[in-house]
Write a protein that holds these residues in place. Structure first.
Motif, PDB file in Angstrom:
ATOM      1  N   GLU A  62       1.024  -1.009   0.048  1.00  0.00           N
ATOM      2  CA  GLU A  62      -0.365  -0.231   0.186  1.00  0.00           C
ATOM      3  C   GLU A  62       1.072   1.353  -0.192  1.00  0.00           C
ATOM      4  O   GLU A  62       1.980   1.627   1.068  1.00  0.00           O
ATOM      5  N   LYS A  63       0.211   2.287  -0.582  1.00  0.00           N
ATOM      6  CA  LYS A  63       0.817   3.560  -0.753  1.00  0.00           C
ATOM      7  C   LYS A  63       0.118   4.655  -0.950  1.00  0.00           C
ATOM      8  O   LYS A  63      -0.712   4.727  -2.134  1.00  0.00           O
ATOM      9  N   LYS A  64      -0.468   5.349   0.246  1.00  0.00           N
ATOM     10  CA  LYS A  64      -1.073   6.897   0.160  1.00  0.00           C
ATOM     11  C   LYS A  64      -2.427   5.942  -0.798  1.00  0.00           C
ATOM     12  O   LYS A  64      -3.561   6.580  -1.571  1.00  0.00           O
ATOM     13  N   GLY A  65      -3.004   5.037   0.105  1.00  0.00           N
ATOM     14  CA  GLY A  65      -4.494   4.076  -0.229  1.00  0.00           C
ATOM     15  C   GLY A  65      -4.546   3.641  -1.472  1.00  0.00           C
ATOM     16  O   GLY A  65      -5.656   3.535  -1.490  1.00  0.00           O
ATOM     17  N   ARG A  66      -3.642   3.551  -2.288  1.00  0.00           N
ATOM     18  CA  ARG A  66      -3.702   2.660  -3.416  1.00  0.00           C
ATOM     19  C   ARG A  66      -2.162   1.744  -3.521  1.00  0.00           C
ATOM     20  O   ARG A  66      -1.990   1.288  -2.479  1.00  0.00           O
ATOM     21  N   PHE A  67      -3.346   0.034  -4.049  1.00  0.00           N
ATOM     22  CA  PHE A  67      -1.823  -0.478  -4.051  1.00  0.00           C
ATOM     23  C   PHE A  67      -1.047  -1.380  -4.968  1.00  0.00           C
ATOM     24  O   PHE A  67      -1.848  -1.250  -5.942  1.00  0.00           O
ATOM     25  N   PHE A  68       0.430  -1.208  -4.956  1.00  0.00           N
ATOM     26  CA  PHE A  68       0.964  -1.760  -6.370  1.00  0.00           C
ATOM     27  C   PHE A  68       1.645  -3.112  -5.716  1.00  0.00           C
ATOM     28  O   PHE A  68       1.511  -2.767  -4.763  1.00  0.00           O
ATOM     29  N   LEU A  69       2.271  -3.269  -7.079  1.00  0.00           N
ATOM     30  CA  LEU A  69       3.239  -4.053  -6.817  1.00  0.00           C
ATOM     31  C   LEU A  69       4.650  -4.515  -5.740  1.00  0.00           C
ATOM     32  O   LEU A  69       4.898  -3.003  -6.161  1.00  0.00           O
TER      33      LEU A  69
END
Length: 80
Positions: A36-43
């Motif tokens: 999670e980064k700033k409310g979004r999810f990334f690989l």
């Protein structure tokens, strides 16, 4: 596993990060690949490095022989 990473990467691109409401519908195994980064999810970086992303630009005629031969060469080189 590689196909799963590709699917998640495309979702990440499409939505500028996988939204939280979509994240909760993912299976647990796929959620473990994300951060999670700033409310979004990334690989996670190590998962992103499992796949090769190739971008191309330009306008291509569907049946143009040059486009076909270029695509074949790129495929043989592992570029696309």
């Amino acid at each position: 596993m590689k196909e799963t990473v590709k699917k998640l990467f495309l979702m990440q691109l499409r939505y500028a990060g996988i939204p939280e409401d979509a994240y909760h519908f993912l299976p647990e195994q796929q959620r473990k690949l994300l951060i999670e980064k700033k409310g979004r999810f990334f690989l996670r970086d190590e998962e992103r490095e499992r796949i090769r992303v190739v971008l191309t630009g330009g306008v291509f005629d569907i049946l143009h022989i040059g486009t076909y031969s270029r695509s074949r060469k790129q495929k043989n080189m592992g570029i696309c």
